[in-house]
Motif scaffolding. Structure first.
Motif, PDB file in Angstrom:
ATOM      1  N   SER A  35      40.504  33.563  30.853  1.00  0.00           N
ATOM      2  CA  SER A  35      41.251  34.002  32.037  1.00  0.00           C
ATOM      3  C   SER A  35      42.411  34.932  31.691  1.00  0.00           C
ATOM      4  CB  SER A  35      41.776  32.791  32.814  1.00  0.00           C
ATOM      5  OG  SER A  35      42.650  32.017  32.003  1.00  0.00           O
ATOM      6  N   GLN A  36      42.805  34.977  30.425  1.00  0.00           N
ATOM      7  CA  GLN A  36      43.841  35.920  30.016  1.00  0.00           C
ATOM      8  C   GLN A  36      43.322  37.361  30.031  1.00  0.00           C
ATOM      9  OE1 GLN A  36      45.828  34.783  26.327  1.00  0.00           O
ATOM     10  NE2 GLN A  36      45.281  32.644  26.658  1.00  0.00           N
ATOM     11  N   TYR A  37      42.008  37.494  29.985  1.00  0.00           N
ATOM     12  CA  TYR A  37      41.390  38.815  29.924  1.00  0.00           C
ATOM     13  C   TYR A  37      40.665  39.177  31.221  1.00  0.00           C
ATOM     14  CZ  TYR A  37      42.176  38.108  24.922  1.00  0.00           C
ATOM     15  OH  TYR A  37      42.755  37.864  23.707  1.00  0.00           O
ATOM     16  N   VAL A  38      40.032  38.190  31.833  1.00  0.00           N
ATOM     17  CA  VAL A  38      39.250  38.433  33.052  1.00  0.00           C
ATOM     18  C   VAL A  38      39.643  37.385  34.090  1.00  0.00           C
ATOM     19  CG1 VAL A  38      36.959  38.677  34.052  1.00  0.00           C
ATOM     20  CG2 VAL A  38      37.337  39.328  31.664  1.00  0.00           C
ATOM     21  N   ARG A  39      40.192  37.840  35.213  1.00  0.00           N
ATOM     22  CA  ARG A  39      40.643  36.920  36.261  1.00  0.00           C
ATOM     23  C   ARG A  39      39.524  36.652  37.268  1.00  0.00           C
ATOM     24  NH1 ARG A  39      46.121  39.386  38.628  1.00  0.00           N
ATOM     25  NH2 ARG A  39      45.880  37.570  40.019  1.00  0.00           N
ATOM     26  N   THR A  40      39.641  35.523  37.950  1.00  0.00           N
ATOM     27  CA  THR A  40      38.729  35.233  39.050  1.00  0.00           C
ATOM     28  C   THR A  40      39.356  35.699  40.356  1.00  0.00           C
ATOM     29  OG1 THR A  40      39.632  32.986  39.136  1.00  0.00           O
ATOM     30  CG2 THR A  40      37.545  33.299  37.952  1.00  0.00           C
ATOM     31  N   LEU A  41      38.526  35.957  41.333  1.00  0.00           N
ATOM     32  CA  LEU A  41      38.998  36.570  42.573  1.00  0.00           C
ATOM     33  C   LEU A  41      39.968  35.671  43.330  1.00  0.00           C
ATOM     34  CD1 LEU A  41      38.758  39.083  44.335  1.00  0.00           C
ATOM     35  CD2 LEU A  41      36.772  38.039  45.449  1.00  0.00           C
ATOM     36  N   ASN A  42      39.801  34.363  43.212  1.00  0.00           N
ATOM     37  CA  ASN A  42      40.677  33.444  43.942  1.00  0.00           C
ATOM     38  C   ASN A  42      42.114  33.434  43.417  1.00  0.00           C
ATOM     39  OD1 ASN A  42      39.883  32.146  41.555  1.00  0.00           O
ATOM     40  ND2 ASN A  42      40.237  30.127  42.432  1.00  0.00           N
ATOM     41  N   SER A  43      42.358  34.090  42.270  1.00  0.00           N
ATOM     42  CA  SER A  43      43.706  34.122  41.707  1.00  0.00           C
ATOM     43  C   SER A  43      44.559  35.254  42.285  1.00  0.00           C
ATOM     44  CB  SER A  43      43.635  34.264  40.180  1.00  0.00           C
ATOM     45  OG  SER A  43      43.115  35.536  39.808  1.00  0.00           O
ATOM     46  N   PHE A  44      43.960  36.079  43.156  1.00  0.00           N
ATOM     47  CA  PHE A  44      44.683  37.190  43.758  1.00  0.00           C
ATOM     48  C   PHE A  44      45.231  36.793  45.137  1.00  0.00           C
ATOM     49  CE2 PHE A  44      41.949  39.166  40.663  1.00  0.00           C
ATOM     50  CZ  PHE A  44      42.670  40.249  40.186  1.00  0.00           C
ATOM     51  N   SER A  45      46.131  37.604  45.638  1.00  0.00           N
ATOM     52  CA  SER A  45      46.653  37.370  46.980  1.00  0.00           C
ATOM     53  C   SER A  45      45.559  37.639  48.010  1.00  0.00           C
ATOM     54  CB  SER A  45      47.848  38.287  47.258  1.00  0.00           C
ATOM     55  OG  SER A  45      47.421  39.641  47.353  1.00  0.00           O
ATOM     56  N   GLU A  46      45.755  37.142  49.213  1.00  0.00           N
ATOM     57  CA  GLU A  46      44.739  37.322  50.254  1.00  0.00           C
ATOM     58  C   GLU A  46      44.506  38.800  50.548  1.00  0.00           C
ATOM     59  OE1 GLU A  46      44.087  35.915  54.885  1.00  0.00           O
ATOM     60  OE2 GLU A  46      45.114  34.578  53.483  1.00  0.00           O
ATOM     61  N   GLU A  47      45.564  39.583  50.541  1.00  0.00           N
ATOM     62  CA  GLU A  47      45.437  41.023  50.788  1.00  0.00           C
ATOM     63  C   GLU A  47      44.636  41.692  49.677  1.00  0.00           C
ATOM     64  OE1 GLU A  47      48.313  44.963  51.434  1.00  0.00           O
ATOM     65  OE2 GLU A  47      49.188  42.965  51.194  1.00  0.00           O
ATOM     66  N   ASP A  48      44.922  41.318  48.425  1.00  0.00           N
ATOM     67  CA  ASP A  48      44.206  41.911  47.284  1.00  0.00           C
ATOM     68  C   ASP A  48      42.742  41.468  47.265  1.00  0.00           C
ATOM     69  OD1 ASP A  48      46.402  43.323  46.419  1.00  0.00           O
ATOM     70  OD2 ASP A  48      47.058  41.781  45.001  1.00  0.00           O
ATOM     71  N   ILE A  49      42.490  40.256  47.703  1.00  0.00           N
ATOM     72  CA  ILE A  49      41.114  39.769  47.785  1.00  0.00           C
ATOM     73  C   ILE A  49      40.320  40.609  48.777  1.00  0.00           C
ATOM     74  CG2 ILE A  49      39.665  37.858  48.604  1.00  0.00           C
ATOM     75  CD1 ILE A  49      41.719  35.937  47.406  1.00  0.00           C
ATOM     76  N   GLU A  50      40.889  40.818  49.949  1.00  0.00           N
ATOM     77  CA  GLU A  50      40.214  41.598  50.988  1.00  0.00           C
ATOM     78  C   GLU A  50      39.942  43.027  50.521  1.00  0.00           C
ATOM     79  OE1 GLU A  50      42.577  41.370  54.492  1.00  0.00           O
ATOM     80  OE2 GLU A  50      42.133  39.250  54.871  1.00  0.00           O
ATOM     81  N   MET A  51      40.914  43.629  49.825  1.00  0.00           N
ATOM     82  CA  MET A  51      40.737  44.987  49.337  1.00  0.00           C
ATOM     83  C   MET A  51      39.579  45.066  48.349  1.00  0.00           C
ATOM     84  SD  MET A  51      41.277  47.031  46.450  1.00  0.00           S
ATOM     85  CE  MET A  51      42.611  46.262  45.497  1.00  0.00           C
ATOM     86  N   ARG A  52      39.511  44.128  47.422  1.00  0.00           N
ATOM     87  CA  ARG A  52      38.456  44.144  46.402  1.00  0.00           C
ATOM     88  C   ARG A  52      37.084  43.866  47.002  1.00  0.00           C
ATOM     89  NH1 ARG A  52      43.131  43.311  44.020  1.00  0.00           N
ATOM     90  NH2 ARG A  52      43.454  44.002  41.858  1.00  0.00           N
ATOM     91  N   LEU A  53      37.019  42.926  47.931  1.00  0.00           N
ATOM     92  CA  LEU A  53      35.741  42.635  48.583  1.00  0.00           C
ATOM     93  C   LEU A  53      35.231  43.834  49.371  1.00  0.00           C
ATOM     94  CD1 LEU A  53      36.257  38.966  49.850  1.00  0.00           C
ATOM     95  CD2 LEU A  53      34.650  39.729  48.098  1.00  0.00           C
ATOM     96  N   ALA A  54      36.143  44.625  49.899  1.00  0.00           N
ATOM     97  CA  ALA A  54      35.764  45.769  50.731  1.00  0.00           C
ATOM     98  C   ALA A  54      35.370  46.990  49.915  1.00  0.00           C
ATOM     99  CB  ALA A  54      36.908  46.123  51.675  1.00  0.00           C
ATOM    100  N   THR A  55      35.906  47.129  48.696  1.00  0.00           N
ATOM    101  CA  THR A  55      35.730  48.385  47.959  1.00  0.00           C
ATOM    102  C   THR A  55      35.009  48.253  46.613  1.00  0.00           C
ATOM    103  OG1 THR A  55      37.932  48.137  46.943  1.00  0.00           O
ATOM    104  CG2 THR A  55      37.799  49.348  49.026  1.00  0.00           C
ATOM    105  N   TYR A  56      34.903  47.051  46.039  1.00  0.00           N
ATOM    106  CA  TYR A  56      34.302  46.893  44.718  1.00  0.00           C
ATOM    107  C   TYR A  56      32.791  46.655  44.819  1.00  0.00           C
ATOM    108  CZ  TYR A  56      38.871  46.501  42.369  1.00  0.00           C
ATOM    109  OH  TYR A  56      40.132  46.746  41.859  1.00  0.00           O
ATOM    110  N   VAL A  57      32.084  46.938  43.730  1.00  0.00           N
ATOM    111  CA  VAL A  57      30.649  46.636  43.649  1.00  0.00           C
ATOM    112  C   VAL A  57      30.492  45.145  43.361  1.00  0.00           C
ATOM    113  CG1 VAL A  57      28.515  47.024  42.355  1.00  0.00           C
ATOM    114  CG2 VAL A  57      30.032  48.950  42.869  1.00  0.00           C
ATOM    115  N   LYS A  58      29.804  44.454  44.247  1.00  0.00           N
ATOM    116  CA  LYS A  58      29.663  42.993  44.160  1.00  0.00           C
ATOM    117  C   LYS A  58      28.224  42.652  43.778  1.00  0.00           C
ATOM    118  CE  LYS A  58      30.974  43.095  48.405  1.00  0.00           C
ATOM    119  NZ  LYS A  58      31.431  44.500  48.415  1.00  0.00           N
ATOM    120  N   PHE A  59      28.051  41.765  42.789  1.00  0.00           N
ATOM    121  CA  PHE A  59      26.692  41.447  42.339  1.00  0.00           C
ATOM    122  C   PHE A  59      26.610  40.045  41.753  1.00  0.00           C
ATOM    123  CE2 PHE A  59      28.830  42.969  38.579  1.00  0.00           C
ATOM    124  CZ  PHE A  59      28.243  42.305  37.509  1.00  0.00           C
ATOM    125  N   PHE A  60      25.410  39.522  41.709  1.00  0.00           N
ATOM    126  CA  PHE A  60      25.122  38.253  41.035  1.00  0.00           C
ATOM    127  C   PHE A  60      23.647  38.225  40.659  1.00  0.00           C
ATOM    128  CE2 PHE A  60      24.317  37.466  45.497  1.00  0.00           C
ATOM    129  CZ  PHE A  60      23.225  36.592  45.540  1.00  0.00           C
TER     130      PHE A  60
END
Length: 362
Positions: free
Chosen positions: A158-183
């Motif tokens: 986690s020092q190198y790669v964070r999980t999405l739940n560790s961001f603020s709600e605003e930052d979460i929404e921004m990343r979900l809207a603009t980043y490439v999401k995959f699994f």
């Protein structure tokens, strides 16, 4: 003579050009045949056709032509359309608000604007290695130099790669809207066997044997030895299946994420993913992801399988031959949403006549 010479020269040139053209056509045809991917076919369980599992290719895939790129885009559209269809038909609840606690398995790479939802036993170790390299926070350049223990250690990783739940709600929404999401997903019953092999049959760690193995042996084995009850080290696959199917298991606590349903880990009915990869086409799908985020020139998805021994897919028939058809059917029912959502057919190592008899028992 001069006219004859010119005619001869013209004939020779035409022959050479024609030969080169035919050679190019043949090479192109061979290339397309080698690199083409089977189309996804929806499953019979929800009124569709079966799909047979694909072999994992041994070559590195490069979508260099517009034809292949278009084919991959069409494949992704079919996969995403199937997810949307199953979400709708099964009434899986969605909401416009995404709670942070649902995002604990989604890893973030800001440099390349990518969000990866990690499903255990579906190449997540190697994908977490790739994300670590893309973080640019280390001098390590070979993904396989990173141990599995490191990438699965939250305190260190986690020092190198964070999980999405560790961001603020605003930052979460921004990343979900603009980043490439995959699994990535795989045949659910193959994943169950892989989890058993890795967590109970392997000897590198005793956590799962002590945490779950002792309970499983005590609950399902007749006349267990003191050693088995103490260490939980010799759980059989049949006993593990009984544990999964036991109603008490899900009532006591949420299923462990190594055998938790895909749709409950990544929430594809809530989050609109851009890419859905499959273990059966792991390397071409991984290359496609890296190209989409513009990182294919920086890192390659590891081509080696880190787990020793034969591939789990080669052991499926033997392992499930020891499981009662009724229990295989119950497993299929248990993971029916995952089977339907990601295009996997009814287990093909079970006789379909027997399966239909079970289905119509009511």
């Amino acid at each position: 003579m001069r006219v004859r010479g010119l005619m001869l020269l013209f004939a020779l040139s035409a022959t050479v050009v024609g030969g080169l053209f035919m050679t190019g056509v043949l090479m192109l045809g061979m290339g397309l045949k080698m690199n083409s991917l089977r189309d996804d076919v929806p499953i019979s369980a929800f009124g569709y056709k079966d799909i047979s599992p694909l072999e994992i290719p041994d070559y590195h895939y490069h979508a260099e032509t517009s034809y292949l790129s278009h084919k991959l885009e069409k494949k992704q559209k079919r996969r995403k359309d199937m997810v949307a269809k199953v979400c709708h038909e099964n009434g899986i609840r969605t909401t416009t608000r995404i709670r942070p606690d649902l995002l604990q398995y989604i890893y973030v790479n800001d440099q390349h604007k990518m969000l990866y939802c990690a499903i255990p036993k579906v190449a997540c170790t190697n994908w977490k290695r790739v994300l670590f390299l893309l973080s640019g926070k280390s001098n390590i350049t070979n993904a396989l130099d990173l141990s599995a223990n490191f990438v699965h250690s939250n305190a260190n990783y986690s020092q190198y790669v964070r999980t999405l739940n560790s961001f603020s709600e605003e930052d979460i929404e921004m990343r979900l809207a603009t980043y490439v999401k995959f699994f990535f997903v795989r045949n659910p019953l193959e994943r169950i066997l892989s989890a058993y092999r890795n967590k109970f049959a392997a000897r590198y760690s005793t956590y799962f044997q002590e945490r779950f193995g002792r309970k499983i042996i005590k609950r399902y084995r007749k006349n267990p030895s003191t050693e088995s009850l103490t260490h939980g080290h010799d759980v059989t696959f049949a006993e593990f299946v009984r544990y999964l199917l036991d109603p008490r298991t899900s009532k006591e606590s949420q299923l462990n994420m190594h055998w938790l349903h895909y749709y409950k880990i990544c929430h594809p009915c809530l989050i609109k993913y851009d890419i859905i990869g499959k273990y059966e086409t792991l390397f071409p799908d991984s290359q496609y992801v890296l190209e989409k985020v513009g990182a294919d020139h920086l890192v390659s998805f590891p081509s080696k399988v880190s787990y020793p021994g034969p591939r789990t897919s080669s052991l499926l028939a033997a392992a499930y031959s020891k499981i009662a058809p009724e229990d295989i059917h119950k497993l299929w029912e248990m993971y029916a949403v995952d089977f339907a959502m990601f295009g996997y057919g009814y287990p093909d190592f079970t006789e379909k006549k027997t399966a239909h008899k079970i289905i119509h028992k009511g």
